[in-house]
Design an enzyme around this catalytic site. Structure first.
Site, PDB file in Angstrom:
ATOM      1  N   ARG A  93     -27.296  -1.757  44.575  1.00  0.00           N
ATOM      2  CA  ARG A  93     -27.473  -0.490  45.289  1.00  0.00           C
ATOM      3  C   ARG A  93     -27.156  -0.622  46.774  1.00  0.00           C
ATOM      4  O   ARG A  93     -26.936   0.366  47.445  1.00  0.00           O
ATOM      5  CB  ARG A  93     -28.888   0.049  45.049  1.00  0.00           C
ATOM      6  CG  ARG A  93     -29.018   0.659  43.664  1.00  0.00           C
ATOM      7  CD  ARG A  93     -30.427   1.057  43.319  1.00  0.00           C
ATOM      8  NE  ARG A  93     -31.247  -0.086  42.950  1.00  0.00           N
ATOM      9  CZ  ARG A  93     -32.529  -0.025  42.605  1.00  0.00           C
ATOM     10  NH1 ARG A  93     -33.143   1.139  42.603  1.00  0.00           N
ATOM     11  NH2 ARG A  93     -33.193  -1.109  42.263  1.00  0.00           N
ATOM     12  N   LYS A 190     -31.056  17.366  46.030  1.00  0.00           N
ATOM     13  CA  LYS A 190     -32.293  17.217  46.818  1.00  0.00           C
ATOM     14  C   LYS A 190     -31.938  17.465  48.272  1.00  0.00           C
ATOM     15  O   LYS A 190     -30.987  16.876  48.778  1.00  0.00           O
ATOM     16  CB  LYS A 190     -32.812  15.772  46.705  1.00  0.00           C
ATOM     17  CG  LYS A 190     -33.573  15.495  45.442  1.00  0.00           C
ATOM     18  CD  LYS A 190     -34.101  14.079  45.435  1.00  0.00           C
ATOM     19  CE  LYS A 190     -33.002  13.060  45.245  1.00  0.00           C
ATOM     20  NZ  LYS A 190     -33.420  11.698  44.965  1.00  0.00           N
ATOM     21  N   ARG A 192     -33.664  18.008  52.309  1.00  0.00           N
ATOM     22  CA  ARG A 192     -34.782  18.138  53.233  1.00  0.00           C
ATOM     23  C   ARG A 192     -34.358  19.181  54.261  1.00  0.00           C
ATOM     24  O   ARG A 192     -33.456  18.944  55.067  1.00  0.00           O
ATOM     25  CB  ARG A 192     -35.048  16.790  53.921  1.00  0.00           C
ATOM     26  CG  ARG A 192     -36.447  16.631  54.458  1.00  0.00           C
ATOM     27  CD  ARG A 192     -36.641  15.265  55.107  1.00  0.00           C
ATOM     28  NE  ARG A 192     -36.550  14.158  54.169  1.00  0.00           N
ATOM     29  CZ  ARG A 192     -37.527  13.782  53.346  1.00  0.00           C
ATOM     30  NH1 ARG A 192     -38.681  14.412  53.368  1.00  0.00           N
ATOM     31  NH2 ARG A 192     -37.368  12.773  52.528  1.00  0.00           N
ATOM     32  N   ASP A 216     -28.637   8.649  34.028  1.00  0.00           N
ATOM     33  CA  ASP A 216     -28.625   7.888  35.272  1.00  0.00           C
ATOM     34  C   ASP A 216     -28.356   6.430  34.936  1.00  0.00           C
ATOM     35  O   ASP A 216     -28.483   6.024  33.783  1.00  0.00           O
ATOM     36  CB  ASP A 216     -29.968   8.038  36.008  1.00  0.00           C
ATOM     37  CG  ASP A 216     -29.816   7.954  37.525  1.00  0.00           C
ATOM     38  OD1 ASP A 216     -28.753   7.489  37.992  1.00  0.00           O
ATOM     39  OD2 ASP A 216     -30.759   8.340  38.247  1.00  0.00           O
ATOM     40  N   ASP A 220     -35.937   3.138  38.517  1.00  0.00           N
ATOM     41  CA  ASP A 220     -36.667   2.071  39.211  1.00  0.00           C
ATOM     42  C   ASP A 220     -38.126   2.528  39.381  1.00  0.00           C
ATOM     43  O   ASP A 220     -38.959   2.319  38.513  1.00  0.00           O
ATOM     44  CB  ASP A 220     -35.964   1.782  40.539  1.00  0.00           C
ATOM     45  CG  ASP A 220     -36.555   0.586  41.258  1.00  0.00           C
ATOM     46  OD1 ASP A 220     -37.589   0.084  40.813  1.00  0.00           O
ATOM     47  OD2 ASP A 220     -35.981   0.144  42.275  1.00  0.00           O
ATOM     48  N   GLY A 222     -39.017   5.535  39.168  1.00  0.00           N
ATOM     49  CA  GLY A 222     -39.152   6.724  38.317  1.00  0.00           C
ATOM     50  C   GLY A 222     -39.207   8.008  39.121  1.00  0.00           C
ATOM     51  O   GLY A 222     -39.196   9.100  38.540  1.00  0.00           O
ATOM     52  N   GLY A 223     -39.234   7.891  40.456  1.00  0.00           N
ATOM     53  CA  GLY A 223     -39.351   9.082  41.307  1.00  0.00           C
ATOM     54  C   GLY A 223     -38.222  10.080  41.083  1.00  0.00           C
ATOM     55  O   GLY A 223     -38.466  11.280  40.904  1.00  0.00           O
TER      56      GLY A 223
HETATM   57  C1  R5P Z   1     -29.497   5.945  42.704  1.00  0.00           C
HETATM   58  O1  R5P Z   1     -28.425   6.061  43.241  1.00  0.00           O
HETATM   59  C2  R5P Z   1     -29.615   5.491  41.284  1.00  0.00           C
HETATM   60  O2  R5P Z   1     -28.575   5.992  40.503  1.00  0.00           O
HETATM   61  C3  R5P Z   1     -30.955   5.882  40.688  1.00  0.00           C
HETATM   62  O3  R5P Z   1     -31.036   7.306  40.657  1.00  0.00           O
HETATM   63  C4  R5P Z   1     -32.103   5.349  41.497  1.00  0.00           C
HETATM   64  O4  R5P Z   1     -31.943   3.968  41.724  1.00  0.00           O
HETATM   65  C5  R5P Z   1     -33.418   5.601  40.767  1.00  0.00           C
HETATM   66  O5  R5P Z   1     -34.449   5.083  41.533  1.00  0.00           O
HETATM   67  P1  R5P Z   1     -35.953   5.601  41.378  1.00  0.00           P
HETATM   68  O6  R5P Z   1     -36.282   5.532  39.914  1.00  0.00           O
HETATM   69  O7  R5P Z   1     -36.745   4.637  42.217  1.00  0.00           O
HETATM   70  O8  R5P Z   1     -36.012   6.995  41.906  1.00  0.00           O
END
Ligand code: R5P
Length: 310
Positions: A93, A190, A192, A216, A220, A222-223
């Site tokens: 990432r 998303k 802001r 996706d 990670d 899950g947020g």
């Molecule tokens: C971001 O670019 C990735 O494709 C995933 O959406 C991201 O890594 C997910 O992370 P989390 O589960 O912490 O929101």
């Protein structure tokens, strides 16, 4: 052809070995008292086509170091060709400079793997396809569609499907799946609106009354998925499901996902499932062992890999 398993994902390595009907070559992987890692390949690999299977998943630094040391051991053991099989390629990432003095770890890790002795890399759904170009050795970056599409068709077919990208970065992946499934596409944006004000989720596309399937590469914390699932429900989605390649699932991710409106989240076994994952009522793990095994066989036999995706 020799298959050797690192310690990150023994169930997947065993499943690949079973698919190929080739036993795993034994390796002695241990720690010295100061935590330095030792890897010794316990059989002759001189002149062999060696595949070392290791996801650089949690604990990422240990698993990465183990991979590098194994490459070195295979090189010094005179393997003819060494393929680093990395079902989950971590550190991906950080694939561009996000600040003036920020690193690009995906490039650093590519350099380390090459310097350690890998002749080629076999991986799955890199976070960004261009990471292939960070290597000067061949990289086969498999796509997960031969595993996810039949599962989707079997479990969620219908004319009310809508494939959703949970963020703007995932649109290409979602669009490709929507095209293959003949389904609608929606995107979560998303934004802001003002500094210090929490993000607002805008759903672009029609999701009312639809079965929404988010796709996706990584889940990670899950947020991203759980917030997107909430936004889809608020916009009238009938059901929300998710297909995610790599279940990193750190911190409170499992609690968050089990408490979310997600009916089901399907992940692969590119990262070994913990007991919490196995027990979660709305998480299902599907195996990529046949996909990786078949790709490894085709590399060994110098046959086409792209033919797997037609
Ligand atoms: C971001 O670019 C990735 O494709 C995933 O959406 C991201 O890594 C997910 O992370 P989390 O589960 O912490 O929101």
């Amino acid at each position: 052809m020799k298959l050797i398993a690192g310690s990150s994902n023994s169930p997947l390595a065993e499943a690949i070995s079973a698919y190929l009907d080739i036993p795993l070559t034994q390796a002695n992987i241990k720690r010295f008292s100061d935590d330095e890692i030792f890897v010794e390949i316990m059989e002759n690999v001189r002149g062999e086509d060696a595949f070392f299977i290791q996801s650089t998943s949690h604990p990422a630094n240990d698993h990465l170091m183990e991979l590098l040391i194994a490459m070195d051991a295979l090189k010094r053991g005179s393997a003819r060709r060494i393929t680093a099989v990395i079902p989950y390629f971590g550190y991906a990432r950080q694939d561009r400079k996000t600040g003036s003095r920020a690193p690009i770890t995906a490039k650093l890790v590519a350099n380390l793997i090459t310097a350690a002795g890998a002749d080629r890399v076999l991986t799955l759904e890199l976070h960004a396809g261009q990471i292939q170009g960070f290597f000067d050795i061949p990289v086969d970056n498999l796509i997960v569609s031969p595993v996810f599409i039949p599962h989707l068709q079997e479990n969620l077919n219908g004319d009310d499907l809508c494939i959703v990208s949970p963020d703007v970065g995932g649109v290409v992946r979602a669009r490709a799946l929507a095209k293959r499934m003949g389904a609608d596409l929606a995107i979560i944006d998303k934004r802001r609106e003002k500094a210090g004000v929490s993000e607002v989720m805008h759903v672009i596309g029609e999701v009312k009354g639809k079965k929404c399937i988010m796709v996706d590469d990584i889940v990670d914390s899950g947020g991203t998925l759980c917030n997107a699932a909430g936004a889809l429900k608020e916009n009238g989605a009938k059901e929300v499901h998710a297909y995610v390649v790599h279940g990193v699932l750190s911190g409170k991710a499992i609690e968050r996902i089990t408490a979310s409106p997600l009916e089901k989240m399907v992940i692969t076994d590119s990262i070994a499932a913990t007991d919490a994952v196995k027990k979660a009522h709305n998480i299902e793990v599907v195996s990529i062992a046949p996909l990786i095994g078949e790709a490894a066989r085709r590399i060994h036999e110098e046959r086409s890999i792209s033919a797997l995706f037609k």
